[in-house]
Design an enzyme around this catalytic site. Structure first.
Site, PDB file in Angstrom:
ATOM      1  N   HIS A  72     -88.743 -37.893  65.485  1.00 57.71           N
ATOM      2  CA  HIS A  72     -88.958 -37.852  66.887  1.00 57.71           C
ATOM      3  C   HIS A  72     -88.353 -39.187  67.556  1.00 57.71           C
ATOM      4  O   HIS A  72     -89.268 -40.101  67.471  1.00 57.71           O
ATOM      5  CB  HIS A  72     -90.287 -37.398  67.426  1.00 57.71           C
ATOM      6  N   ASP A  74     -92.626 -33.131  72.772  1.00 50.29           N
ATOM      7  CA  ASP A  74     -93.355 -34.149  73.351  1.00 50.29           C
ATOM      8  C   ASP A  74     -93.164 -34.166  75.013  1.00 50.29           C
ATOM      9  O   ASP A  74     -93.713 -35.097  75.502  1.00 50.29           O
ATOM     10  CB  ASP A  74     -92.697 -35.491  72.908  1.00 50.29           C
ATOM     11  N   ASP A 101     -87.265 -41.041  70.617  1.00 46.63           N
ATOM     12  CA  ASP A 101     -87.441 -41.154  72.174  1.00 46.63           C
ATOM     13  C   ASP A 101     -86.036 -41.950  72.551  1.00 46.63           C
ATOM     14  O   ASP A 101     -85.683 -42.675  72.082  1.00 46.63           O
ATOM     15  CB  ASP A 101     -88.533 -41.896  72.667  1.00 46.63           C
ATOM     16  N   HIS A 123     -87.695 -37.487  78.526  1.00 45.16           N
ATOM     17  CA  HIS A 123     -89.086 -37.389  78.604  1.00 45.16           C
ATOM     18  C   HIS A 123     -89.910 -38.729  78.877  1.00 45.16           C
ATOM     19  O   HIS A 123     -91.090 -38.684  79.051  1.00 45.16           O
ATOM     20  CB  HIS A 123     -89.908 -36.228  77.807  1.00 45.16           C
TER      21      HIS A 123
END
Ligand code: ZN
Length: 1012
Positions: free
Chosen positions: A268, A380, A270, A584
């Site tokens: 993951h 997420d 970001d 996000h």
């Protein structure tokens, strides 16, 4: 029997730590290191290759925050390591091993590096738990590589949430952040590595088994014997014997009823957060090169990665990595998932923007790889809009995955596998991995937790296990895949197998085709401050979305009406940039200062570029002369100008406020507003019905200042206790009539607010512009509108419709929803009278109810305007903000929708034009059927694509009319391909001139008009 369990466990743990781990490398020798410091932003390999390197000693400090240091590393395998025949001993491998000076913080939140071959090909990344690079040693045993080391500071991986200056390069300091600890050539013992993996898997499993289980006792005994068998002074020489002791225990098959975990390799990453966007491109390159290296050595390993944007960065900046990646995608082991441009927030992006997340994401995966991604992958994001199932399905997605809802502070969603039903009734097969994380390290603890936690057991036996270090930590490791190999069938453990998301969802849906249903939004009972933090970023998003609407509409109109060249490439580039900012941690306002400064700069550029497109398109349509027109991009008639059309407009400005004793009155014959001597709204009467909006004794338009000190996650969270400390900002420094507005000035703390209130002729909306100069810390500024409406629910606009939420606190679910998201409007209503509040900037609201003197209740609608959290950006929201709010009296849902657009789409008057009128390309004869976008088709055919939705939550029959020569009107998916069995266009009514539409409540429709 004597119970020595605790002692044996201690013995095993110490044996693993002190004997087995150190024996992983039989030998180590330091390599020669030279260094070149970039002193600024990252540079391409070619520039680093040409630089002059200085000698550098291991043990020396390096790397000021956010800088890059390139290390040139050379050396070779010493002759003494080789056998008599000149080869490395059997069962060993030479590796480059680097320790950049890693800290105790989390992997991915500190220094990272990418090892490059001298030929400019990335070899592999280096991260705290992934420090070895076998491929850096060539067949002759030589090392000659460049290491691009990023001295990213640890901004907050320990999550103490203390304010830090590290998040802005201007304040991050210049002192070196790391000490280079090791750059070695090392000889790995592959048998010891296997023994270590065997021991760790069994030790982990033992910790999860019941104390009374026979299996546990057997494993304990075997590990104890292993420690007897392996000679601590000759681990290498006795490792095979140690493995032989453990082998029978590892050979015992899993129970027939064991839970099955589909292990999906993942990282993951970001797209920006505690690092800037530019660093994410490098994080992706390091992780992807790790993943490709692991695929070379482990043929079963499968990796899934989302976000087309991240793939696009690799394609642009790392072409050799891209070539290898494309190969693995073809093979089906490197699996693009999700189909969105980035893993966006879903609460705040507008409807068309969420559509474009899929259009751009799926479009990229289709054009680059020829594949269709069938699932949505959003582990997420901070809660999921009730509009999402319909949008995802219309984009062709069949499945949805998230994990974040397990972070709820109060309530637990009762399922892990279920059907999620959106506001229009669309259902989407959904899975929450019960492991409760998206970056598992495949520990026995994680595996057992997933099995125990799985809410749907009995009905379903499978769940998904996303594993791998995220955020630049390097993704899955060889240690993790070693565990998976040993837990493919292991008594006492869930079954773990390599899988793609598609394989998982197919298995899950086959086994459990009709799971239970969750209806409405997936509200995250956490991170409620994300609807408000970093107001300028939020305004940038909202305003860019509305400017894109205008730019596409007028560009398409000019293309059809004036033969103007549609700026498809420019619009695509701008859309992609807007979509990236919806990531996000950007749009939610939870990144470091650097990220938000970048976002604001991007939005400025976007505003200029879109302004240019609008101007050029309108000029092409209107020519130059001495007329003036209104270009009405709204989906409703405005000042007599039809929706989506252009016509002259008689200026009907605001009414003049009149003093009346101590008060000021605004009266346009539709509503009558009284402003008191403090500049507060004392009364607003809908003159047709005589209904008063403001409860007796209350004041609307009241600014309220709250203490805002969340328990954790400062920029993310507004905690329930904020409500208990409040100051009403009643006192005014200034109340005066200026031009046609009432101007009110207030000061408090170090801040000031100027409110301008006015009433346009014929309007039922009191408009309020706020000019806020904000210099508070850890405070939350709210704007309150108490309204005399008795109701137990409120409607809030979301994408392509609205959602109703209770305003009472009957259940723990209702009480937890004390701060909610809305787009352009919220509305509270009795059956025959409603009040709406519109806004052009923020998303955070709270809507509550109070007992009313004399009986019944009133409602209070409040907007969250600005906050000032100290982490991760200690300067959050400081400075000047301008925003617009509207209070709409007697608002039915149509009024709310119309006024929501009006508040967000400025009145675009075009001066000095030759042409007085431009007919809209398309029109709809129903106020509840709203045109959200008019554009030319993505495929460059020149077809016109129109996005519409039913906005009122009712059934609607409407005529969609086309006012240009057209050959056909067909219903399509979001990717603009005709769909079979569409329900929106009524059978047989379709021809080039338009179509009869029949829509269900909140139905989203894409219509494609082929030009004749
Ligand atoms: Zn994230």
């Amino acid at each position: 029997m004597h119970d020595r369990t605790a002692l044996v466990e201690m013995r095993i743990d110490r044996f693993i730590t002190e004997r087995l781990r150190p024996a992983l490398y039989r030998r180590r020798t330091p390599l020669t290191v030279r260094a070149w410091v970039v002193n600024g932003e990252p540079v391409p390999f070619a520039e680093a290759e040409r630089a002059v390197y200085e000698p550098f000693s291991v043990g020396t400090a390096w790397g000021r925050p956010w800088d890059t240091t390139w290390f040139a590393v050379t050396g070779e395998v010493p002759a003494g390591w080789l056998d008599a025949d000149g080869a490395l001993p059997a069962g060993t491998r030479a590796e480059l091993v680097v320790d950049l000076g890693f800290t105790a913080g989390q992997s991915g939140f500190q220094a990272e590096a990418l090892v490059w071959g001298r030929d400019g090909v990335p070899i592999k990344g280096i991260a705290p738990f992934n420090t070895a690079v076998a491929a850096a040693v060539d067949v002759a045993g030589r090392v000659d590589v460049l290491i691009e080391a990023a001295s990213n500071p640890d901004v907050g991986s320990l999550f103490s949430f203390e304010p830090t200056a590290l998040g802005d390069p201007a304040t991050a300091g210049r002192e070196p952040a790391y000490v280079l600890r090791a750059v070695d050539l090392a000889l790995r013992d592959l048998v010891v590595a296997d023994l270590l993996a065997d021991a760790l898997v069994l030790r982990g499993l033992l910790g999860q088994l019941d104390l009374g289980s026979p299996r546990r006792a057997q494993i304990l005994l075997a590990l104890d014997r292993m420690a007897d068998t392996v000679d601590p002074h000759d681990v290498a020489g006795t490792a095979s014997a140690g493995r032989a002791v453990l082998a029978p225990l590892l050979d015992r098959p899993a129970g027939a009823s064991a839970h099955v975990l589909h292990a999906v390799g993942h990282a993951h990453i970001d797209s920006a957060w505690l690092w800037p966007v530019r660093e994410t491109a490098r994080k992706v390159s390091r992780t992807f090169s790790n993943v490709l290296a692991l695929m070379d050595s482990d043929p079963d390993f499968v990796f899934a990665s989302s976000s087309a944007q991240q793939f696009a960065w690799v394609k642009e900046f790392y072409p050799t990595l891209w070539t290898r990646l494309v190969e693995r995608v073809r093979e089906g082991r490197f699996v693009p998932v999700g189909g969105m441009w980035v893993e966006s927030d879903t609460n705040m992006p507008g409807g068309e923007a969420l559509v474009r997340q899929f259009v751009e994401g799926k479009g990229f995966f289709r054009s680059e790889f020829g594949i269709d991604t069938p699932e949505v992958w959003l582990p997420d994001s901070f809660g999921y809009t009730g509009a999402f199932p319909q949008i995802a399905r219309a984009a062709g997605a069949r499945w949805f995955l998230t994990q974040k809802i397990s972070w709820n502070e109060t309530n637990r969603i009762p399922h892990h596998t279920f059907l999620w039903e959106g506001i229009d009734g669309t259902r989407l097969f959904t899975h929450f991995p019960p492991v409760d994380k998206y970056n598992s390290d495949v520990s026995a603890e994680d595996l057992a937790h997933a099995e125990r936690n799985f809410a749907d057991k009995g009905r379903s036996s499978v769940s998904l296990l996303p594993y791998g270090y995220g955020d630049g930590g390097g993704g899955p490791t060889a240690e993790m895949t070693a565990t998976i190999a040993r837990t493919a069938s292991l008594e006492g453990s869930p079954v773990v197998r390599h899988s793609t998301p598609r394989e998982f969802f197919t298995a899950a849906q086959t086994e459990y085709p009709s799971p239970e249903v969750w209806s409405g939004e997936l509200y995250l009972e956490f991170h409620r401050g994300t609807y408000t933090s970093q107001l300028r970023t939020k305004q940038g998003n909202r305003r860019s979305e509305h400017l894109l609407r205008e730019a596409e509409l007028w560009a398409a109109t000019a293309a059809i009406r004036a033969g103007w060249e549609y700026p498809a490439d420019r619009l695509k580039r701008i859309w992609q940039l807007v979509l990236l900012q919806q990531f996000h941690d950007i749009l939610p306002g939870t990144s470091i200062a650097w990220v938000h400064q970048d976002a604001e700069r991007n939005y400025d550029r976007i505003r200029t570029e879109l302004g240019d497109i609008v101007d050029e398109a309108l000029r092409a349509l209107l020519g130059t002369g001495d007329g003036a027109v209104l270009a009405n991009a709204a989906p409703h008639t405005r000042a007599g100008v039809p929706a989506l059309g252009i016509a002259p407009v008689a200026t009907d400005g605001p009414v003049r406020p009149e003093p009346d004793g101590e008060t000021i009155v605004l009266d346009n014959g539709v509503v009558r507003v009284v402003i008191d001597r403090n500049g507060l709204i004392a009364s607003m009467v809908d003159l047709a019905t005589g209904r008063e909006v403001v409860p007796v004794g209350d004041r609307a338009g009241l600014l309220q200042l709250h203490r805002d000190t969340p328990t954790q996650w400062d920029a993310w969270d507004i905690d329930e206790h904020y409500r208990r400390t409040v100051t009403d900002l009643v006192a005014a420094d200034l109340v005066e009539i200026d031009d046609a507005a009432v101007v009110v000035g207030r000061s408090f703390g170090n801040s000031t607010v100027v409110q301008r209130m006015w009433l346009d002729a014929g309007s039922r909306t009191l408009s309020i512009d706020l000019d806020i100069d904000w210099h508070e810390r850890q405070k939350l500024l709210k704007l309150a509108f108490p309204v005399d409406v008795h109701t137990d629910r409120a409607a809030s606009e979301i994408q392509f419709g609205h959602i109703e939420r209770p305003t009472h606190t009957n259940t723990s679910w209702d009480a937890a929803r004390f701060e909610t998201v809305a787009h352009r409007w919220v509305r509270v209503a009795e059956p025959d009278f409603g009040v709406a509040v519109t806004n052009d900037s923020t998303y955070g609201h709270d809507i509550s109810r109070r007992a009313k003197d004399g009986g019944g209740t009133t409602s209070t609608v409040r907007l969250s305007l600005v906050r000032a959290a100290l982490f991760p950006d200690p300067g959050q929201d400081q400075g000047r903000h301008r925003l617009r709010v509207g209070l709409v009296a007697g608002a039915d849902v149509v009024h709310a929708v119309v006024e929501g657009y009006r508040t967000n789409l400025g009145k675009r008057i075009v001066q000095d034009v030759a042409v007085g009128e431009v007919e809209p390309l398309v029109s709809v004869d129903h106020p509840g059927v709203v045109v959200e976008a008019v554009k030319l088709a993505e495929d460059g055919t020149g077809d016109v694509v129109v996005r519409l939705y039913e906005a009122l939550g009712r059934r609607a029959r409407a005529r969609f009319s086309v006012a240009f020569p057209a050959a056909s009107v067909v219903e399509t998916d979001l990717l603009e391909s005709a769909i079979e069995g569409g329900t929106a266009i009524v059978d047989g009514s379709s021809d080039g001139s338009g179509a009869d539409l029949a829509l269900r409540p909140f139905q989203l429709v894409t219509v494609r008009v082929a030009r004749a």
